[in-house]
Design a protein around this motif. Structure first.
Motif, PDB file in Angstrom:
ATOM      1  N   UNK A  30      -1.089  -0.904  13.183  1.00  0.00           N
ATOM      2  CA  UNK A  30      -0.658   0.306  12.825  1.00  0.00           C
ATOM      3  C   UNK A  30       0.564   0.818  13.293  1.00  0.00           C
ATOM      4  N   UNK A  31       1.300   1.327  12.491  1.00  0.00           N
ATOM      5  CA  UNK A  31       2.527   2.161  12.890  1.00  0.00           C
ATOM      6  C   UNK A  31       2.536   3.548  12.784  1.00  0.00           C
ATOM      7  N   UNK A  32       3.278   4.250  13.731  1.00  0.00           N
ATOM      8  CA  UNK A  32       3.425   5.663  13.785  1.00  0.00           C
ATOM      9  C   UNK A  32       4.665   5.948  13.440  1.00  0.00           C
ATOM     10  N   UNK A  33       4.916   7.569  13.287  1.00  0.00           N
ATOM     11  CA  UNK A  33       6.256   8.101  12.786  1.00  0.00           C
ATOM     12  C   UNK A  33       7.570   7.657  13.689  1.00  0.00           C
ATOM     13  N   UNK A  34       7.161   7.279  14.937  1.00  0.00           N
ATOM     14  CA  UNK A  34       8.058   6.783  15.866  1.00  0.00           C
ATOM     15  C   UNK A  34       8.265   5.362  15.776  1.00  0.00           C
ATOM     16  N   UNK A  35       7.974   4.503  14.787  1.00  0.00           N
ATOM     17  CA  UNK A  35       8.146   2.943  14.602  1.00  0.00           C
ATOM     18  C   UNK A  35       9.511   2.672  14.998  1.00  0.00           C
ATOM     19  N   UNK A  36       9.617   1.388  15.445  1.00  0.00           N
ATOM     20  CA  UNK A  36      10.875   0.705  15.638  1.00  0.00           C
ATOM     21  C   UNK A  36      11.447   0.314  14.121  1.00  0.00           C
ATOM     22  N   UNK A  37      12.841   0.126  14.166  1.00  0.00           N
ATOM     23  CA  UNK A  37      13.501  -0.126  13.185  1.00  0.00           C
ATOM     24  C   UNK A  37      13.005  -1.427  12.380  1.00  0.00           C
ATOM     25  N   UNK A  38      12.390  -2.019  12.982  1.00  0.00           N
ATOM     26  CA  UNK A  38      11.681  -3.500  12.650  1.00  0.00           C
ATOM     27  C   UNK A  38      10.512  -3.246  11.806  1.00  0.00           C
ATOM     28  N   UNK A  39       9.728  -2.346  12.373  1.00  0.00           N
ATOM     29  CA  UNK A  39       8.494  -1.808  11.706  1.00  0.00           C
ATOM     30  C   UNK A  39       8.885  -1.092  10.435  1.00  0.00           C
ATOM     31  N   UNK A  40       9.675  -0.255  10.564  1.00  0.00           N
ATOM     32  CA  UNK A  40      10.057   0.687   9.372  1.00  0.00           C
ATOM     33  C   UNK A  40      10.535  -0.377   8.226  1.00  0.00           C
ATOM     34  N   UNK A  41      11.345  -1.407   8.567  1.00  0.00           N
ATOM     35  CA  UNK A  41      11.673  -2.408   7.564  1.00  0.00           C
ATOM     36  C   UNK A  41      10.525  -3.038   6.890  1.00  0.00           C
ATOM     37  N   UNK A  42       9.473  -3.506   7.785  1.00  0.00           N
ATOM     38  CA  UNK A  42       8.460  -4.045   7.436  1.00  0.00           C
ATOM     39  C   UNK A  42       7.464  -2.954   6.219  1.00  0.00           C
ATOM     40  N   UNK A  43       7.457  -1.768   6.509  1.00  0.00           N
ATOM     41  CA  UNK A  43       6.736  -0.606   5.994  1.00  0.00           C
ATOM     42  C   UNK A  43       7.436  -0.580   4.548  1.00  0.00           C
ATOM     43  N   UNK A  44       8.932  -0.499   4.762  1.00  0.00           N
ATOM     44  CA  UNK A  44       9.701  -0.204   3.286  1.00  0.00           C
ATOM     45  C   UNK A  44       9.361  -1.478   2.485  1.00  0.00           C
ATOM     46  N   UNK A  45       9.276  -2.660   2.953  1.00  0.00           N
ATOM     47  CA  UNK A  45       9.008  -3.909   2.221  1.00  0.00           C
ATOM     48  C   UNK A  45       7.730  -3.860   1.659  1.00  0.00           C
ATOM     49  N   UNK A  46       6.415  -3.383   2.258  1.00  0.00           N
ATOM     50  CA  UNK A  46       5.414  -3.097   1.842  1.00  0.00           C
ATOM     51  C   UNK A  46       5.414  -2.301   0.572  1.00  0.00           C
ATOM     52  N   UNK A  47       5.915  -1.228   0.704  1.00  0.00           N
ATOM     53  CA  UNK A  47       5.793  -0.039  -0.141  1.00  0.00           C
ATOM     54  C   UNK A  47       6.667  -0.795  -1.426  1.00  0.00           C
ATOM     55  N   UNK A  48       7.643  -1.387  -1.316  1.00  0.00           N
ATOM     56  CA  UNK A  48       8.436  -1.940  -2.725  1.00  0.00           C
ATOM     57  C   UNK A  48       7.637  -2.990  -3.189  1.00  0.00           C
ATOM     58  N   UNK A  49       6.891  -3.979  -2.503  1.00  0.00           N
ATOM     59  CA  UNK A  49       5.955  -4.716  -2.828  1.00  0.00           C
ATOM     60  C   UNK A  49       5.058  -4.129  -3.697  1.00  0.00           C
ATOM     61  N   UNK A  50       4.687  -3.143  -3.323  1.00  0.00           N
ATOM     62  CA  UNK A  50       3.377  -2.475  -3.972  1.00  0.00           C
ATOM     63  C   UNK A  50       3.747  -1.871  -5.349  1.00  0.00           C
ATOM     64  N   UNK A  51       5.104  -1.300  -5.216  1.00  0.00           N
ATOM     65  CA  UNK A  51       5.603  -1.044  -6.555  1.00  0.00           C
ATOM     66  C   UNK A  51       5.768  -1.900  -7.536  1.00  0.00           C
ATOM     67  N   UNK A  52       6.390  -3.156  -7.114  1.00  0.00           N
ATOM     68  CA  UNK A  52       6.720  -4.401  -7.812  1.00  0.00           C
ATOM     69  C   UNK A  52       5.328  -4.922  -8.280  1.00  0.00           C
ATOM     70  N   UNK A  53       4.283  -5.070  -7.518  1.00  0.00           N
ATOM     71  CA  UNK A  53       3.116  -5.470  -7.872  1.00  0.00           C
ATOM     72  C   UNK A  53       2.381  -4.713  -9.230  1.00  0.00           C
ATOM     73  N   UNK A  54       2.574  -3.258  -9.181  1.00  0.00           N
ATOM     74  CA  UNK A  54       2.035  -2.526 -10.228  1.00  0.00           C
ATOM     75  C   UNK A  54       2.704  -2.722 -11.446  1.00  0.00           C
ATOM     76  N   UNK A  55       4.268  -2.859 -11.268  1.00  0.00           N
ATOM     77  CA  UNK A  55       5.046  -3.083 -12.379  1.00  0.00           C
ATOM     78  C   UNK A  55       4.590  -4.163 -13.196  1.00  0.00           C
TER      79      UNK A  55
END
Length: 395
Positions: A30-55
């Protein structure tokens, strides 16, 4: 109950088993709004992967040839795609529990769960519709049995039995067309009222259909339920995306995928008070938007032209209707004793009808298992999600 095999996809998150807590998937990540830069990067990757999956999944679905659109194999593929999207979506929720309980994201999450509970009724109505198709199939099995090509002789009695079954089928399907999917309350055997009809009717609780264990009341409307899900479903604005750290996007995406898949099911399967005319706007700015627009237009066109005389669009149901009409013509024109030409024509007609029935029977069983699986996944995710929103301090 065994589940149908799901299509594997390189961007799909691992799928939790039914007995396992969906939102506990990925516990400890679990990540909070105060996530580290590395965690934020992984979250962005998850969100992009989800959009790509649906597409990717909907691009594949939209590439289907017109002859196979709204067929049982295509519906299986659609529901497999939904399950892949839902599992990845649940994976994202599990990794961002704390954020989901904070404003403004808690409102987006709550709205999604409100929509998902309405989806459960449509799943039930779809299973009811599958039951209705099975009753039509039983009438056709009577025809195939009565006019078995292996019989040495075909008598007038066999033709009368087949004709009665076809008449019952025609009346049931006509009821469904005339009422727009509302339940028929005529009790009949092969089109005739009988002394046991009132007794049979008493076995069903008030507000439900006479012939099956319907799980929605007579006043329930598939069209209104879909419209209720579609209402206020708009893409998040820029400030909302920023305020939710981008998580408003997958919630909107999953909401729209849910709406579209349910709309397709209602279009294909006999459901109470169904209609294609549900008002929703497909957002083209998302990578999956154009493929869903294409599918929406093609399904609307199938409703307007190719299958304009029916309220259901499932290819296999239209095939058995066509075969049953051909058999009715063959039976009506039969003269006894049958000529060799009439015997050959009858055998060919029964053979086509038997193949159509077999295809329908096998496909319906798998479809029903998939709908049940989706019901369970959506219900479990909603239950756990609402519990999470109610008790954020326990996370």
């Amino acid at each position: 109950m065994p589940h149908p095999e799901k299509e594997k996809h390189p961007y799909s998150a691992p799928s939790p088993s039914f007995g396992r807590s969906i939102l506990s998937f990925g516990r400890g990540q679990v990540h909070s709004m105060d996530s580290t830069h590395d965690s934020t990067f992984h979250q962005d990757s998850d969100l992009e992967a989800f959009q790509k999956l649906v597409s990717d999944l909907f691009n594949d679905l939209s590439s289907v040839e017109s002859d196979h659109l709204l067929s049982l194999p295509w519906l299986h593929k659609l529901l497999n795609a939904f399950v892949s999207c839902h599992d990845h979506f649940a994976f994202i929720l599990s990794k961002n529990k704390l954020q989901l309980t904070k404003p403004p994201l808690d409102k987006f999450t709550s709205d999604y769960f409100d929509r998902s509970v309405k989806a459960l009724d449509i799943c039930n109505a779809t299973r009811d519709g599958i039951g209705k198709i099975r009753q039509w199939e039983k009438q056709l099995e009577i025809v195939v049995s009565a006019l078995d090509p292996q019989s040495k002789t075909l008598s007038e009695g066999q033709f009368r039995r087949a004709k009665k079954a076809l008449m019952e089928l025609a009346l049931d399907m006509l009821d469904d067309k005339d009422t727009g999917g509302s339940f028929s309350h005529r009790n009949r055997s092969f089109g005739r009222h009988n002394a046991g009809s009132s007794k049979d009717h008493q076995h069903h609780p008030p507000g439900h259909s006479r012939s099956l264990s319907w799980s929605v009341s007579r006043s329930w409307s598939a069209s209104k339920q879909l419209q209720s899900i579609a209402n206020c479903l708009v893409p998040p604005r820029g400030n909302e995306i920023a305020a939710t750290n981008g998580l408003a996007i997958p919630i909107f995406t999953m909401s729209f995928v849910l709406l579209f898949v349910l709309w397709v099911l209602v279009a294909a399967i006999p459901c109470q008070d169904r209609s294609l005319q549900i008002h929703f706007t497909i957002p083209r700015q998302f990578p999956w938007g154009n493929s869903i627009v294409s599918l929406h237009e093609r399904i609307m066109e199938a409703g307007r032209r190719g299958r304009k005389n029916t309220n259901w669009l499932l290819k296999e149901v239209n095939q058995i209707e066509k075969c049953s009409q051909q058999m009715t013509n063959i039976i009506d024109s039969a003269q006894f004793p049958l000529s060799n030409e009439q015997k050959l024509e009858t055998g060919q007609g029964v053979g086509e009808l038997a193949l159509a029935c077999e295809s329908l029977k096998n496909g319906l069983s798998a479809l029903e298992r998939q709908v049940r699986d989706i019901f369970r996944k959506v219900m479990s995710c909603r239950t756990e999600g609402l519990d999470m929103l109610d008790k954020p301090n326990n996370l």
